[in-house]
Design a protein around this motif. Structure first.
Motif, PDB file in Angstrom:
ATOM      1  N   GLY A 192       0.782  -1.243   0.000  1.00 16.17           N
ATOM      2  CA  GLY A 192       0.000   0.000   0.000  1.00 16.17           C
ATOM      3  C   GLY A 192       0.809   1.285   0.000  1.00 16.17           C
ATOM      4  O   GLY A 192       1.972   1.311  -0.423  1.00 16.17           O
ATOM      5  N   VAL A 193       0.188   2.334   0.547  1.00 13.18           N
ATOM      6  CA  VAL A 193       0.752   3.692   0.456  1.00 13.18           C
ATOM      7  C   VAL A 193       2.026   3.854   1.296  1.00 13.18           C
ATOM      8  O   VAL A 193       2.811   4.759   1.058  1.00 13.18           O
ATOM      9  N   GLY A 194       2.232   2.977   2.274  1.00 13.83           N
ATOM     10  CA  GLY A 194       3.446   3.046   3.092  1.00 13.83           C
ATOM     11  C   GLY A 194       3.377   4.173   4.120  1.00 13.83           C
ATOM     12  O   GLY A 194       2.431   4.967   4.161  1.00 13.83           O
ATOM     13  N   ILE A 195       4.414   4.222   4.951  1.00 16.47           N
ATOM     14  CA  ILE A 195       4.467   5.230   6.027  1.00 16.47           C
ATOM     15  C   ILE A 195       5.810   5.949   5.926  1.00 16.47           C
ATOM     16  O   ILE A 195       6.853   5.298   5.815  1.00 16.47           O
ATOM     17  N   ALA A 196       5.779   7.271   5.957  1.00 12.60           N
ATOM     18  CA  ALA A 196       7.026   8.044   5.852  1.00 12.60           C
ATOM     19  C   ALA A 196       7.920   7.738   7.062  1.00 12.60           C
ATOM     20  O   ALA A 196       7.409   7.504   8.166  1.00 12.60           O
ATOM     21  N   VAL A 244       8.039   1.266   3.687  1.00 10.84           N
ATOM     22  CA  VAL A 244       8.699   2.145   2.708  1.00 10.84           C
ATOM     23  C   VAL A 244       7.581   2.925   2.023  1.00 10.84           C
ATOM     24  O   VAL A 244       6.628   2.324   1.504  1.00 10.84           O
ATOM     25  N   LEU A 245       7.688   4.255   2.079  1.00 12.05           N
ATOM     26  CA  LEU A 245       6.641   5.103   1.510  1.00 12.05           C
ATOM     27  C   LEU A 245       6.401   4.737   0.051  1.00 12.05           C
ATOM     28  O   LEU A 245       7.346   4.559  -0.719  1.00 12.05           O
ATOM     29  N   ASN A 246       5.154   4.631  -0.313  1.00 12.51           N
ATOM     30  CA  ASN A 246       4.687   4.284  -1.672  1.00 12.51           C
ATOM     31  C   ASN A 246       4.997   2.844  -2.081  1.00 12.51           C
ATOM     32  O   ASN A 246       4.767   2.480  -3.229  1.00 12.51           O
ATOM     33  N   GLN A 247       5.533   2.060  -1.173  1.00 11.03           N
ATOM     34  CA  GLN A 247       5.805   0.660  -1.537  1.00 11.03           C
ATOM     35  C   GLN A 247       5.033  -0.335  -0.688  1.00 11.03           C
ATOM     36  O   GLN A 247       4.562  -1.355  -1.190  1.00 11.03           O
TER      37      GLN A 247
END
Ligand code: ADP
Length: 261
Positions: A192-196, A244-247
């Motif tokens: 999904g969108v991941g977390i910064a 991982v953001l966006n991964q």
């Protein structure tokens, strides 16, 4: 740290001089922020389902022209909004017991096969609503284990629900479970969108929700992960997150099957 500095001058009858007061108000600011977040979340989470329930119930009562299919659809919406309200109230009550130190766990013998059936039954409707794929890898041997079943089911459903919620269409969610060496280990992985990186240390904080618009467009209270963290700790276990953001994101949970409570 937030430091409030105030200067107090002395009047002319006193010796000339100044007194500087330094007060650390970090804790005060944090509680104010938390209170504001609570009011925002509570207002939204109570008002939105209530106004939906009212609108659909009023239509059902006053409108003669809706057919049976539509009536069923409206009743389903009312039902899911009531479920959302009930979940929010339950989470608030659990958070409040957690604050007062009165949240307890009751370990009981649990049939693992039944436990995961219950989790998958609860998750299936969420997966069906979205164009994502879901797979689970469960152990071949499913021994009886001793945990607080309802609370662990709630943790699993929350983690899987988040994975589904925060994974865009076309993505994939996986549940991997291992039961060995008296430990129950599970991993919930999404694409999904991941977390910064800077937000990772905050995800288990009460009321934390990312400012990312892809998170904000989904409904949520920011309570699920802080409760999950508490329940896992009360079982003497550990919950961690890698992302991982966006991964994508993976939550890892490890619980000793006997022992500390
Ligand atoms: P909620 O989902 O109701 O907002 P949670 O306490 O369950 O509350 O999660 C807190 C926050 O952690 C979410 O709002 C989101 O910012 C982040 N988060 C949790 N799970 C995921 C995930 N699988 N992918 C991306 N972000 C997540």
């Amino acid at each position: 740290r937030i430091i409030r500095v105030s200067r107090q001058g002395l009047d002319s009858s006193q010796q000339p001089g100044q007194v500087w007061c330094l007060r650390d108000i970090t804790q005060q600011k944090l509680s104010e922020k938390m209170r504001d977040q609570f009011i925002d979340t509570a207002t939204h989470e109570l008002r939105t389902p209530l106004s939906n329930i009212k609108a659909y119930a009023e239509t059902l009562v006053t409108c003669d022209e809706i057919d049976v299919e539509q009536q069923k659809e409206f009743c389903n919406i009312i039902n899911s909004e009531v479920t959302r309200l009930a979940r929010f109230v339950d989470d608030l009550l659990s958070i409040s017991s957690m604050e007062m130190g009165s949240l307890t766990i009751e370990r009981q013998k649990v049939d693992t096969e039944r436990l995961f059936e219950e989790v998958l039954e609860k998750i299936e409707p969420l997966v069906q609503k979205k164009n994502i794929t879901f797979s689970s890898e469960l152990p071949e041997k499913m021994p009886e284990i001793k945990i607080d079943k309802d609370k662990i089911v709630a943790v699993l459903v929350n983690l899987l629900g988040n994975a589904v919620k925060y994974t865009p269409e076309g993505g994939h969610v996986t549940l991997r479970v291992k039961i060995e060496h008296s430990m129950l280990d599970f991993a919930i992985e999404d694409t999904g969108v991941g977390i910064a990186e800077e937000e990772l240390p905050k995800v288990f904080d009460k009321f934390f929700r990312s400012a990312d618009p892809r998170i904000q467009e989904e409904t949520g209270t920011g309570l699920g992960l802080s409760l999950a963290h508490e329940v896992v700790q009360m079982h003497g276990g550990e919950i961690t997150v890698e992302s991982v953001l966006n991964q994508g994101t993976t939550f890892l949970v490890s619980i000793p099957l006997e022992g500390a409570s």
